[in-house]
Design a protein around this motif. Sequence first.
Motif, short mmCIF file in Angstrom:
data_model
loop_
_atom_site.label_atom_id
_atom_site.label_comp_id
_atom_site.label_asym_id
_atom_site.label_seq_id
_atom_site.Cartn_x
_atom_site.Cartn_y
_atom_site.Cartn_z
N GLU A 21 0.84 -1.22 0.00
CA GLU A 21 0.00 0.00 0.00
C GLU A 21 0.86 1.25 0.00
O GLU A 21 0.41 2.32 -0.39
N LEU A 22 2.11 1.14 0.49
CA LEU A 22 2.99 2.31 0.54
C LEU A 22 3.70 2.55 -0.77
O LEU A 22 4.41 3.54 -0.93
N PHE A 23 3.55 1.60 -1.74
CA PHE A 23 4.31 1.71 -3.00
C PHE A 23 3.72 2.76 -3.91
O PHE A 23 2.52 3.07 -3.83
N PRO A 24 4.54 3.31 -4.84
CA PRO A 24 3.97 4.12 -5.92
C PRO A 24 3.05 3.24 -6.78
O PRO A 24 3.23 2.03 -6.82
N PRO A 25 2.07 3.85 -7.46
CA PRO A 25 1.03 3.07 -8.15
C PRO A 25 1.59 2.00 -9.11
O PRO A 25 1.08 0.89 -9.14
N TRP A 26 2.65 2.34 -9.87
CA TRP A 26 3.14 1.37 -10.87
C TRP A 26 3.66 0.09 -10.19
O TRP A 26 3.40 -1.02 -10.62
N LEU A 27 4.36 0.28 -9.06
CA LEU A 27 4.91 -0.88 -8.38
C LEU A 27 3.80 -1.68 -7.72
O LEU A 27 3.82 -2.90 -7.67
N ARG A 28 2.78 -0.92 -7.25
CA ARG A 28 1.66 -1.59 -6.60
C ARG A 28 0.93 -2.50 -7.60
O ARG A 28 0.43 -3.55 -7.26
N SER A 29 0.92 -2.07 -8.88
CA SER A 29 0.23 -2.90 -9.88
C SER A 29 1.09 -4.09 -10.31
O SER A 29 0.58 -5.12 -10.72
N VAL A 30 2.42 -3.95 -10.19
CA VAL A 30 3.30 -5.07 -10.57
C VAL A 30 3.34 -6.11 -9.45
O VAL A 30 3.36 -7.32 -9.70
N SER A 31 3.34 -5.63 -8.23
CA SER A 31 3.58 -6.48 -7.06
C SER A 31 2.80 -7.81 -7.04
O SER A 31 3.37 -8.85 -6.73
N PRO A 32 1.50 -7.80 -7.38
CA PRO A 32 0.76 -9.09 -7.29
C PRO A 32 1.27 -10.16 -8.24
O PRO A 32 0.89 -11.33 -8.08
N TYR A 33 2.07 -9.77 -9.22
CA TYR A 33 2.59 -10.78 -10.14
C TYR A 33 3.95 -11.34 -9.70
O TYR A 33 4.47 -12.26 -10.32
N THR A 34 4.52 -10.76 -8.65
CA THR A 34 5.82 -11.28 -8.19
C THR A 34 5.60 -12.55 -7.36
O THR A 34 4.57 -12.69 -6.70
N PRO A 35 6.58 -13.47 -7.41
CA PRO A 35 6.42 -14.70 -6.64
C PRO A 35 6.44 -14.42 -5.13
O PRO A 35 5.74 -15.08 -4.37
N THR A 36 7.20 -13.41 -4.72
CA THR A 36 7.33 -13.14 -3.29
C THR A 36 6.03 -12.62 -2.68
O THR A 36 5.67 -13.00 -1.57
N ASN A 37 5.33 -11.76 -3.45
CA ASN A 37 4.07 -11.22 -2.95
C ASN A 37 3.08 -12.35 -2.68
O ASN A 37 2.45 -12.42 -1.63
N ARG A 38 3.00 -13.27 -3.64
CA ARG A 38 2.03 -14.37 -3.50
C ARG A 38 2.49 -15.39 -2.47
O ARG A 38 1.68 -16.04 -1.82
N PHE A 39 3.81 -15.50 -2.35
CA PHE A 39 4.40 -16.40 -1.36
C PHE A 39 3.96 -15.96 0.04
O PHE A 39 3.44 -16.74 0.83
N ALA A 40 4.13 -14.66 0.33
CA ALA A 40 3.73 -14.13 1.63
C ALA A 40 2.21 -14.22 1.80
O ALA A 40 1.72 -14.48 2.91
N GLN A 41 1.49 -14.05 0.69
CA GLN A 41 0.03 -14.09 0.77
C GLN A 41 -0.49 -15.45 1.26
O GLN A 41 -1.52 -15.52 1.91
N LEU A 42 0.27 -16.52 0.92
CA LEU A 42 -0.10 -17.85 1.42
C LEU A 42 -0.26 -17.78 2.94
O LEU A 42 -1.21 -18.32 3.51
N GLY A 43 0.72 -17.13 3.57
CA GLY A 43 0.72 -17.05 5.03
C GLY A 43 -0.28 -16.04 5.57
O GLY A 43 -1.00 -16.32 6.54
N THR A 44 -0.35 -14.86 4.95
CA THR A 44 -1.23 -13.81 5.49
C THR A 44 -2.70 -14.21 5.38
O THR A 44 -3.48 -13.90 6.28
N SER A 45 -3.07 -14.93 4.30
CA SER A 45 -4.48 -15.32 4.23
C SER A 45 -4.84 -16.29 5.35
O SER A 45 -5.91 -16.19 5.92
N VAL A 46 -3.90 -17.18 5.68
CA VAL A 46 -4.18 -18.10 6.79
C VAL A 46 -4.30 -17.31 8.09
O VAL A 46 -5.20 -17.56 8.91
#
Lengths: 315, 239
Positions: B178-203
């Motif tokens: 949420e703190l990222f500039p808009p362009w990075l915020r739109s790229v972030s969901p496609y990175t493996p790390t973002n989704r990797f962490a999401q595995l844990g945060t959703s739980v």
Amino acid sequence: MSFTGAVRAFGPVRAVDGVDLEIARGETVALLGRNGAGKSTAISLLLGLDEPDEGGVRVFGRVPAQAVRAGLVGAMLQDARAVPRVTVGELVAFVAGTYPAPMPVAGALEAAGVTKFAGRRLDRLSGGQAQRVRFAVALVGDPSLIVLDEPTAALDVEARYAFWDAMRAYARRGRTVLFSTHHLEEADANADRIVVVDRGRVVADGSGARLRRAAGGGLVALDLACSDANGQAGQAGQADSAGLAGLPGVVSVEVRGGRARLRTEDPDATVVALAGLGLVRGLEVAPASLDDAFLALTSADGPTRGSARTSLEAV
Amino acid sequence: MLGLLRLEVRRTLRDTGFVVGGVVMPVVMYLLFTNIGGGADDGWRTASMVGMAAYGAMGSALNTGGAVAEDRTTGWLRQLRITPLSPRRVVAGRALTGAVTVLPAIVAVLAAGGLVNGVRLDLRQWAAIAVLLWLGSIPFTLLGLGNGYRLTAQTTGVVNLVCNLVLAVAGGLWFPPELFPPWLRSVSPYTPTNRFAQLGTSVADGHAPTAGAVLVLVCWLSLFGSYAVVSYRRAARTV
């Protein structure tokens, strides 16, 4: 184990160039050659680390990689550096665990003389100590064939004797040993059989004594006439040495510093002929040394160095 | 093969670089980022815990590749080839080592969250987060192996470090996207790390990982997996 017409080329360099070699169970064989003669490449083929481009290599009737897989082979590589962050004891015990019927770890450490620093880390050992550890690694699986690439390169004299004692003890148990070296004396003292390799080919194969004989019976050296005078006399010396090459038994003549060295198949006949010509000055007759034998074998018919040795070289 | 696993795990744990970079750093960063300036709210304490555990796991996973590069230069892989161990077992042993050595980072950061920062979750949630982060680190192990089999030991170290930093920042493991500039915020969901962490945060938020997260991770898994295989084939000819 056997090589049949094995060839391994790296670009234009034929590191192993048509080697035929048969080694029987229980033999101790030295692979002798200069640096770059093709020893290490031949060993890589034998261990299945590399494949021949042509011909074949078999170890106990199997493809080398299969013989290694079956635990029949133990080896000590020349270029291996220390594995970081492992102690000597851990490494040797690990390797023992990969073989079907290893010897006790303590026994291998003892035989290689590394018991004292079994608890030390490999990356903190001296070159000689690390080399002894590699010997322990090669031994511990109690393999039928042990292959040692330049096993004593980093050892001091005392460690060298201890190493050969341990190696001979191993060989006495009916094991086959193949080691490479460029030290003639080592090969002569520790192997039943010496295989001389040069430019990727086997140039001689036999006991040390046989190699000496193959190189010609002996060496006759004498001072040439007028060798201490100037230019004109030098020409006389040249004429002299040209005559020497035709004497009975003489295979090659080399003139250096006014002294001629004749390699001869029959030293007696050569000396008699020299006396007949009245050329005996500072005469010296010696049997061919193993060094001479080696040099003769590895340069006799070579394209690069061969001519220098057989032609005359007036000073 | 268990012998090889035991030996390799020992070697990894004796590597100061691994222990500091892969375990100590993530814990220290987590505690700093969540306690500096009056402290963070409960949500960020939990999310950052998962993010830093993911960061540590990724660092440790990449380190497996660094170890392979080192083993190639020291001749250890060559030495292994003249033992009766089959190449398949050597590779499997290395992969298992990678799997075991990501655990300390995950456990250490989760422990810091639970014990120091007072993160409260069900036992089931703790276990699920640990297991998901463990499984989710596989793509990064493969990326590390791809580098390790292809590059020299030194280059592998540098490339792994760059991958680690770029992926950590872009994926929002250090700071929330949420703190990222808009362009990075739109790229972030496609990175493996973002989704990797999401595995844990959703739980941690009380629901199962989304299909989107799994899909993106599977894509990266196959990409890094192919990269590792190609690199390995190339290296096998020269080792």
